[in-house]
Design an enzyme around this catalytic site. Structure first.
Site, PDB file in Angstrom:
ATOM      1  N   SER A  15      -0.457  -2.552   5.358  1.00 43.91           N
ATOM      2  CA  SER A  15       0.289  -2.484   6.618  1.00 43.91           C
ATOM      3  C   SER A  15      -0.289  -3.402   7.691  1.00 43.91           C
ATOM      4  O   SER A  15       0.452  -3.912   8.540  1.00 43.91           O
ATOM      5  CB  SER A  15       0.323  -1.043   7.127  1.00 43.91           C
ATOM      6  OG  SER A  15       1.144  -0.278   6.288  1.00 43.91           O
ATOM      7  N   PHE A  16      -1.610  -3.593   7.664  1.00 45.50           N
ATOM      8  CA  PHE A  16      -2.193  -4.455   8.689  1.00 45.50           C
ATOM      9  C   PHE A  16      -1.605  -5.865   8.631  1.00 45.50           C
ATOM     10  O   PHE A  16      -1.515  -6.551   9.659  1.00 45.50           O
ATOM     11  CB  PHE A  16      -3.723  -4.507   8.526  1.00 45.50           C
ATOM     12  CG  PHE A  16      -4.427  -5.072   9.713  1.00 45.50           C
ATOM     13  CD1 PHE A  16      -4.546  -4.341  10.885  1.00 45.50           C
ATOM     14  CD2 PHE A  16      -4.958  -6.353   9.689  1.00 45.50           C
ATOM     15  CE1 PHE A  16      -5.173  -4.868  12.007  1.00 45.50           C
ATOM     16  CE2 PHE A  16      -5.591  -6.888  10.799  1.00 45.50           C
ATOM     17  CZ  PHE A  16      -5.703  -6.146  11.956  1.00 45.50           C
ATOM     18  N   GLU A  17      -1.196  -6.299   7.444  1.00 48.09           N
ATOM     19  CA  GLU A  17      -0.644  -7.652   7.260  1.00 48.09           C
ATOM     20  C   GLU A  17       0.832  -7.750   7.676  1.00 48.09           C
ATOM     21  O   GLU A  17       1.415  -8.835   7.655  1.00 48.09           O
ATOM     22  CB  GLU A  17      -0.804  -8.095   5.805  1.00 48.09           C
ATOM     23  CG  GLU A  17      -2.227  -8.452   5.398  1.00 48.09           C
ATOM     24  CD  GLU A  17      -3.163  -7.266   5.289  1.00 48.09           C
ATOM     25  OE1 GLU A  17      -2.770  -6.254   4.690  1.00 48.09           O
ATOM     26  OE2 GLU A  17      -4.284  -7.341   5.834  1.00 48.09           O
ATOM     27  N   TYR A  26      10.422  -1.485  13.824  1.00 44.07           N
ATOM     28  CA  TYR A  26       9.152  -0.845  13.467  1.00 44.07           C
ATOM     29  C   TYR A  26       9.366   0.278  12.450  1.00 44.07           C
ATOM     30  O   TYR A  26       9.731   1.395  12.804  1.00 44.07           O
ATOM     31  CB  TYR A  26       8.548  -0.307  14.755  1.00 44.07           C
ATOM     32  CG  TYR A  26       7.218   0.381  14.661  1.00 44.07           C
ATOM     33  CD1 TYR A  26       6.032  -0.345  14.669  1.00 44.07           C
ATOM     34  CD2 TYR A  26       7.134   1.767  14.620  1.00 44.07           C
ATOM     35  CE1 TYR A  26       4.807   0.286  14.622  1.00 44.07           C
ATOM     36  CE2 TYR A  26       5.906   2.408  14.580  1.00 44.07           C
ATOM     37  CZ  TYR A  26       4.752   1.659  14.582  1.00 44.07           C
ATOM     38  OH  TYR A  26       3.537   2.289  14.545  1.00 44.07           O
ATOM     39  N   THR A  39     -11.776   8.621   7.592  1.00 47.11           N
ATOM     40  CA  THR A  39     -12.433   7.774   8.584  1.00 47.11           C
ATOM     41  C   THR A  39     -11.420   7.321   9.637  1.00 47.11           C
ATOM     42  O   THR A  39     -10.209   7.475   9.443  1.00 47.11           O
ATOM     43  CB  THR A  39     -13.038   6.519   7.913  1.00 47.11           C
ATOM     44  OG1 THR A  39     -11.951   5.663   7.530  1.00 47.11           O
ATOM     45  CG2 THR A  39     -13.865   6.879   6.693  1.00 47.11           C
ATOM     46  N   VAL A  87       1.082   4.343   6.379  1.00 45.88           N
ATOM     47  CA  VAL A  87      -0.356   4.549   6.563  1.00 45.88           C
ATOM     48  C   VAL A  87      -0.607   6.056   6.516  1.00 45.88           C
ATOM     49  O   VAL A  87       0.035   6.824   7.240  1.00 45.88           O
ATOM     50  CB  VAL A  87      -0.859   3.957   7.898  1.00 45.88           C
ATOM     51  CG1 VAL A  87      -2.379   3.895   7.895  1.00 45.88           C
ATOM     52  CG2 VAL A  87      -0.285   2.580   8.135  1.00 45.88           C
ATOM     53  N   TRP A 106       0.858  -1.188   0.000  1.00 42.28           N
ATOM     54  CA  TRP A 106       0.000   0.000   0.000  1.00 42.28           C
ATOM     55  C   TRP A 106       0.901   1.247   0.000  1.00 42.28           C
ATOM     56  O   TRP A 106       1.876   1.301   0.726  1.00 42.28           O
ATOM     57  CB  TRP A 106      -0.887  -0.020   1.246  1.00 42.28           C
ATOM     58  CG  TRP A 106      -2.087   0.871   1.175  1.00 42.28           C
ATOM     59  CD1 TRP A 106      -2.100   2.210   1.364  1.00 42.28           C
ATOM     60  CD2 TRP A 106      -3.430   0.489   0.917  1.00 42.28           C
ATOM     61  NE1 TRP A 106      -3.360   2.691   1.234  1.00 42.28           N
ATOM     62  CE2 TRP A 106      -4.211   1.662   0.969  1.00 42.28           C
ATOM     63  CE3 TRP A 106      -4.063  -0.732   0.653  1.00 42.28           C
ATOM     64  CZ2 TRP A 106      -5.592   1.658   0.771  1.00 42.28           C
ATOM     65  CZ3 TRP A 106      -5.433  -0.735   0.465  1.00 42.28           C
ATOM     66  CH2 TRP A 106      -6.181   0.440   0.516  1.00 42.28           C
ATOM     67  N   ARG A 161       9.804  11.613   4.652  1.00 44.46           N
ATOM     68  CA  ARG A 161      10.453  10.641   5.532  1.00 44.46           C
ATOM     69  C   ARG A 161      10.861   9.354   4.824  1.00 44.46           C
ATOM     70  O   ARG A 161      11.259   8.383   5.466  1.00 44.46           O
ATOM     71  CB  ARG A 161       9.495  10.310   6.694  1.00 44.46           C
ATOM     72  CG  ARG A 161       9.294  11.494   7.627  1.00 44.46           C
ATOM     73  CD  ARG A 161       8.013  11.391   8.428  1.00 44.46           C
ATOM     74  NE  ARG A 161       7.876  12.494   9.396  1.00 44.46           N
ATOM     75  CZ  ARG A 161       7.486  13.734   9.060  1.00 44.46           C
ATOM     76  NH1 ARG A 161       7.186  14.031   7.805  1.00 44.46           N
ATOM     77  NH2 ARG A 161       7.406  14.685   9.977  1.00 44.46           N
ATOM     78  N   HIS A 184     -10.265   4.603  10.169  1.00 43.59           N
ATOM     79  CA  HIS A 184      -9.521   3.413   9.738  1.00 43.59           C
ATOM     80  C   HIS A 184      -8.026   3.555  10.041  1.00 43.59           C
ATOM     81  O   HIS A 184      -7.372   2.614  10.488  1.00 43.59           O
ATOM     82  CB  HIS A 184      -9.735   3.211   8.231  1.00 43.59           C
ATOM     83  CG  HIS A 184      -9.598   1.802   7.791  1.00 43.59           C
ATOM     84  ND1 HIS A 184     -10.672   0.936   7.693  1.00 43.59           N
ATOM     85  CD2 HIS A 184      -8.520   1.076   7.440  1.00 43.59           C
ATOM     86  CE1 HIS A 184     -10.254  -0.242   7.289  1.00 43.59           C
ATOM     87  NE2 HIS A 184      -8.952  -0.187   7.130  1.00 43.59           N
TER      88      HIS A 184
HETATM   89  C1  DLZ Z   1      -7.644  -0.283   3.987  1.00 39.35           C
HETATM   90  C2  DLZ Z   1      -6.391   0.530   4.086  1.00 39.35           C
HETATM   91  C3  DLZ Z   1      -6.451   1.938   4.147  1.00 39.35           C
HETATM   92  C4  DLZ Z   1      -7.748   2.688   4.117  1.00 39.35           C
HETATM   93  N1  DLZ Z   1      -5.335   2.678   4.187  1.00 39.35           N
HETATM   94  C5  DLZ Z   1      -4.128   2.053   4.215  1.00 39.35           C
HETATM   95  C6  DLZ Z   1      -2.918   2.812   4.278  1.00 39.35           C
HETATM   96  O1  DLZ Z   1      -2.905   4.049   4.260  1.00 39.35           O
HETATM   97  N2  DLZ Z   1      -1.750   2.131   4.323  1.00 39.35           N
HETATM   98  C7  DLZ Z   1      -1.694   0.750   4.333  1.00 39.35           C
HETATM   99  O2  DLZ Z   1      -0.587   0.188   4.407  1.00 39.35           O
HETATM  100  N3  DLZ Z   1      -2.816   0.022   4.258  1.00 39.35           N
HETATM  101  C8  DLZ Z   1      -4.021   0.621   4.190  1.00 39.35           C
HETATM  102  N4  DLZ Z   1      -5.161  -0.109   4.109  1.00 39.35           N
HETATM  103  C9  DLZ Z   1      -5.048  -1.586   3.962  1.00 39.35           C
HETATM  104  C10 DLZ Z   1      -4.906  -2.349   5.305  1.00 39.35           C
HETATM  105  O3  DLZ Z   1      -3.608  -2.214   5.838  1.00 39.35           O
HETATM  106  C11 DLZ Z   1      -5.181  -3.852   5.074  1.00 39.35           C
HETATM  107  O4  DLZ Z   1      -4.383  -4.308   4.016  1.00 39.35           O
HETATM  108  C12 DLZ Z   1      -6.633  -4.152   4.759  1.00 39.35           C
HETATM  109  O5  DLZ Z   1      -7.469  -3.601   5.761  1.00 39.35           O
HETATM  110  C13 DLZ Z   1      -6.896  -5.677   4.658  1.00 39.35           C
HETATM  111  O6  DLZ Z   1      -6.575  -6.317   5.902  1.00 39.35           O
END
Ligand code: DLZ
Length: 158
Positions: free
Chosen positions: A65-67, A122, A95, A90, A31, A136, A97
């Site tokens: 990033s969540f992964e 990190y 929102t 991120v 992302w 950055r 999120h």
């Molecule tokens: C869904 C989402 C959003 C809205 N923004 C970002 C972001 O700015 N940076 C990032 O790395 N990932 C984003 N994601 C995706 C989430 O990290 C994740 O991949 C999804 O929610 C699926 O688990």
């Protein structure tokens, strides 16, 4: 933290241990690829600058990033790494999120560090906009990827 007074790429080169016998894992998020690609570039170049050999730097990508937490956890289970780096970007949206992802990654990586024998570094940029992220990741405030590489070498030696 990068501030107007602190460049992420500045450090005392002489104080960094030799990394030629170290093995590193890097998990990078897809992302915001313009940002995470630059973070990865900085991390790999800095590891190699301090002796790490390319064959001992293993890079895996995850969708977002969540992964990163899952990716880092899998790397700790595989073993063989002296340190693992996570790299993501991120960017705040309209929102909440942003807050949930940042909290999830921060908590997840902290938890791995408290329970695993391999340090996880990190490298998550959490910014209000794309320009702050660019600043950055090789821009006017240096590169968080460089900083993470230096921290990884130091923690591998810890
Ligand atoms: C869904 C989402 C959003 C809205 N923004 C970002 C972001 O700015 N940076 C990032 O790395 N990932 C984003 N994601 C995706 C989430 O990290 C994740 O991949 C999804 O929610 C699926 O688990």
């Amino acid at each position: 933290m990068a501030t107007a007074l602190h460049n992420l790429s500045e450090y005392d080169s002489n104080s960094i241990p030799d990394a030629s016998n170290m093995c590193f894992g890097i998990v990078v998020s897809e992302w915001n690829p313009e940002v995470t690609g630059a973070l990865l570039d900085g991390a790999v170049k800095t590891l190699e600058k301090h002796g790490a050999i390319p064959e001992n730097i293993h890079v895996k990508t995850v969708p977002g990033s969540f992964e990163l937490v899952y990716g880092a956890h899998q790397m700790t289970l595989n073993g063989g790494y002296d340190a693992i780096i996570i790299l993501g970007s991120v960017i705040r949206g309209e929102t909440p999120h942003f807050d949930y992802i940042c909290q999830g990654v921060t908590y997840g990586i902290s938890r791995i560090n408290a329970t695993s024998e391999i340090p996880v570094i990190y490298g998550l940029l959490t910014t209000n906009d794309l320009q702050q992220a660019k600043d950055r990741s090789g821009g006017r405030l240096g590169n968080k990827g460089d900083e993470c590489a230096i921290v990884a070498i130091k923690m591998a030696k810890f």
